[in-house]
Design an enzyme around this catalytic site. Structure first.
Site, PDB file in Angstrom:
ATOM      1  CG  ASP A 108      -8.587   2.739   1.603  1.00 55.72           C
ATOM      2  OD1 ASP A 108      -9.220   2.474   0.569  1.00 55.72           O
ATOM      3  OD2 ASP A 108      -7.489   3.280   1.600  1.00 55.72           O
TER       4      ASP A 108
ATOM      5  CG  ASP B 244      -4.917   2.861   7.620  1.00 58.89           C
ATOM      6  OD1 ASP B 244      -4.393   3.716   8.371  1.00 58.89           O
ATOM      7  OD2 ASP B 244      -4.528   2.648   6.456  1.00 58.89           O
TER       8      ASP B 244
HETATM    9  P1  ADP Z   1      -4.372   4.217  -0.390  1.00 59.39           P
HETATM   10  O1  ADP Z   1      -5.395   3.994   0.662  1.00 59.39           O
HETATM   11  O2  ADP Z   1      -4.022   3.018  -1.154  1.00 59.39           O
HETATM   12  O3  ADP Z   1      -3.203   4.965   0.129  1.00 59.39           O
HETATM   13  P2  ADP Z   1      -6.075   6.218  -1.242  1.00 59.39           P
HETATM   14  O4  ADP Z   1      -7.408   5.565  -1.100  1.00 59.39           O
HETATM   15  O5  ADP Z   1      -5.661   7.108  -0.133  1.00 59.39           O
HETATM   16  O6  ADP Z   1      -5.026   5.141  -1.485  1.00 59.39           O
HETATM   17  O7  ADP Z   1      -6.084   7.057  -2.574  1.00 59.39           O
HETATM   18  C1  ADP Z   1      -5.073   7.968  -2.948  1.00 59.39           C
HETATM   19  C2  ADP Z   1      -5.694   9.271  -3.426  1.00 59.39           C
HETATM   20  O8  ADP Z   1      -6.629   9.021  -4.479  1.00 59.39           O
HETATM   21  C3  ADP Z   1      -6.522   9.940  -2.321  1.00 59.39           C
HETATM   22  O9  ADP Z   1      -5.715  10.785  -1.584  1.00 59.39           O
HETATM   23  C4  ADP Z   1      -7.565  10.691  -3.106  1.00 59.39           C
HETATM   24  O10 ADP Z   1      -7.080  11.932  -3.517  1.00 59.39           O
HETATM   25  C5  ADP Z   1      -7.778   9.828  -4.334  1.00 59.39           C
HETATM   26  N1  ADP Z   1      -8.968   8.978  -4.180  1.00 59.39           N
HETATM   27  C6  ADP Z   1      -9.053   7.748  -3.625  1.00 59.39           C
HETATM   28  N2  ADP Z   1     -10.288   7.245  -3.670  1.00 59.39           N
HETATM   29  C7  ADP Z   1     -11.062   8.196  -4.269  1.00 59.39           C
HETATM   30  C8  ADP Z   1     -12.473   8.299  -4.584  1.00 59.39           C
HETATM   31  N3  ADP Z   1     -13.325   7.317  -4.304  1.00 59.39           N
HETATM   32  N4  ADP Z   1     -12.893   9.434  -5.166  1.00 59.39           N
HETATM   33  C9  ADP Z   1     -12.034  10.434  -5.446  1.00 59.39           C
HETATM   34  N5  ADP Z   1     -10.711  10.409  -5.173  1.00 59.39           N
HETATM   35  C10 ADP Z   1     -10.221   9.302  -4.581  1.00 59.39           C
END
Ligand code: ADP
Length: 514
Positions: free
Chosen positions: A384, A366
């Site tokens: 991820d 992904d």
């Molecule tokens: P998913 O993969 O479940 O869709 P994400 O990992 O994309 O979720 O997280 C959603 C939002 O949260 C991201 O767009 C980012 O802005 C924020 N985010 C996620 N992980 C982090 C991190 N480790 N540090 C800072 N912000 C994060």
């Protein structure tokens, strides 16, 4: 400052090992045990004994602190930059047992926060693990005056070093010049053959007094960013299933596909906490994957610190990346003004993180700008990784559905479910297009089904007219979208390609003329 040549240890390491910690790599045995008993990791890894004053061998090494460190546990010791400590045991790569020579406290410290006293690694200007591109980024920080410098091991010559210096010129404004420091056959170093030095320290001292033909006299060592931590602390390094009560959710950062993401605290430390909605994945499968993710160490992969999986929703405690996702970043103020060099730097970092996964024979599945996070100094980290395999959300599985990331997925993965590192390379090509179009949705104006049909017929996104994209980079994207997976480049190639990409404003690697 270590002036004495007999104390000055010149560090050596293989260039490919530079990003990898002592415990790097997936522990095949552990992964196997976890496959058969996913919950067993807690028991396996708790068996490591905590060293005590009586059972540790003395190794009589005196180290000096390169950074401040605040104890996080009962077993670790606080220290300040410059403090001296005697190492009692450094057999564990990450946490060393020391006695603080001032406070007389004995306990654990992070080994990468200290260096042997009077060694070259203890010098403020010595950066053991930075690439040329990172050196540029660090030196160009606004607060650094002209002449700010660092010395780093050469990426190409295993015996040599590079001196990187911030300079300013009327036509080019601030930029960085890199000089080769060559080794002499009988020991010692030189930049220009008419000036040789016994040690790097002597060389730096000399060029700090007189430029001798360098662009500028060396004025001040570049500030060193704190090294990466892979655990929250020594007490939770192995027992990384932590009580939920220790986590404070401070502020919602965003909503992911599988739950909310928070800025949070574990004790005084800032962390990001991903919460997984109930039913998103089986806890056992998640823990199995998390155990593998926990073992992966690369500075371009977001560090997984801990989990709270005893009750739902599962929390995944990660390294916090202050500028959020690359996709959001590119579309907002700061990202929209990124220069071409920054885009190349991000492309390089993502390729380098993927090269590490490639070397471990792991796939992401992904890869997209939404799954890359941005931190200080334009640091980019992939997140991820590993999660895609355990998601139980039908819509996200390769079965068709509104949230299946069709536009990022290679045709053989969509049609036959054949995910491989080469399907990740396809996604990387799409990510490059997102990057160079500042976060534009790929295949603008086309729906998922249309994309699948057109791509199968050989259609590829055209070179965007609205953004400056060199032909060569567009050709590289096209090579990532080769219909035959085996014809796509490797991430190793892509890393070197972007690492060596000659941005027009850069001058070639220079040597001071004799
Ligand atoms: P998913 O993969 O479940 O869709 P994400 O990992 O994309 O979720 O997280 C959603 C939002 O949260 C991201 O767009 C980012 O802005 C924020 N985010 C996620 N992980 C982090 C991190 N480790 N540090 C800072 N912000 C994060």
């Amino acid at each position: 400052m270590g002036n004495c040549c007999c104390h000055e240890k010149q560090p050596r390491r293989h260039p490919l090992q530079k990003n990898i910690g002592h415990n790097s790599g997936v522990d095949g045995k552990l992964a196997h045990i976890l496959e058969t008993n996913p919950r067993s990791h807690v028991d396996i890894i708790r068996t490591r004994p905590t060293p005590t004053r009586t059972n540790v061998p003395r190794c009589n090494k005196i180290v000096v602190a390169l950074y401040n460190y605040m104890a996080r546990d009962v077993s670790d010791v606080s220290f300040k930059k410059g403090d001296r400590m005697e190492v009692l045991d450094d057999s564990d790569g990450d946490w060393w047992t020391v006695t603080h020579l001032l406070s007389k406290e004995t306990g654990l410290i992070p080994g990468n926060f200290v260096a042997k006293e009077q060694s070259v690694e203890s010098e403020d200007w010595f950066f053991e693990e930075v690439s040329r591109k990172e050196a540029d980024k660090l030196l160009l920080a606004a607060e650094n005056p002209r002449g700010t410098f660092l010395v780093r091991p050469s990426e190409h010559n295993p015996q040599g070093y590079s001196l990187s210096v911030k300079d300013w010129e009327e036509m080019r404004e601030y930029h960085v010049k890199h000089y080769k420091i060559k080794p002499l056959d009988n020991g010692g170093f030189y930049i220009s053959t008419n000036k040789t030095f016994l040690t790097l320290t002597e060389l730096v001292q000399a060029y700090s007094k007189n430029a001798f033909g360098l662009c500028h006299v060396l004025s001040k060592p570049c500030p060193k960013p704190q090294p990466q931590m892979w655990d929250l602390g020594p007490g939770v390094r192995d027992n990384w299933e932590i009580p939920r009560i220790q986590i404070k959710l401070v502020k919602k950062l965003g909503r992911g596909n599988f739950g909310e993401v928070y800025y949070g605290k574990w004790k005084d430390l800032t962390v990001a906490v991903k919460t997984l909605r109930e039913g998103t994945m089986s806890t056992a499968a998640f823990l199995q994957e998390a155990a593998i993710m926990k073992k992966l160490r690369h500075k371009q992969l977001v560090a997984l610190y801990a989990v709270c999986s005893k009750e739902e929703p599962i929390y995944i405690v990660q390294e916090y990346m202050c500028k959020g996702s690359l996709l959001d970043f590119l579309r907002k103020d700061e990202g929209r003004t990124l220069g071409f060099e920054d885009l190349i730097y991000i492309a390089f970092q993502v390729a380098s993180g993927m090269e590490y996964l490639e070397s471990k024979q792991l796939i992401h599945r992904d890869l997209a700008a939404r799954n890359v996070l941005i931190g200080e100094n334009m640091m980019a980290k992939i997140c991820d990784f590993g999660l895609a395999r355990v998601i139980e959300d039908n819509e996200y599985c390769p079965k068709q559905g509104s949230r299946f990331p069709v536009k990022w997925t290679a045709p053989e993965a969509i049609v036959y479910g054949r995910f491989s590192i080469k399907s990740d390379v396809w996604s990387y090509g799409i990510l490059l297009m997102e990057l160079f179009t500042f976060g534009q949705v790929p295949y603008p104006g086309m729906h998922g089904r249309e994309v699948i049909e057109q791509v199968e017929k050989g259609y590829r996104m055209p070179k965007p007219t609205s953004h400056q994209l060199p032909d060569d980079i567009y050709k590289t994207m096209i090579s990532c979208w080769d219909g035959k997976p085996e014809n796509r480049p490797t991430f190793e190639f892509l890393t070197h390609y972007f690492e060596g990409f000659n941005v027009t404003s850069e001058i070639p690697y220079r040597e001071v003329p004799d």
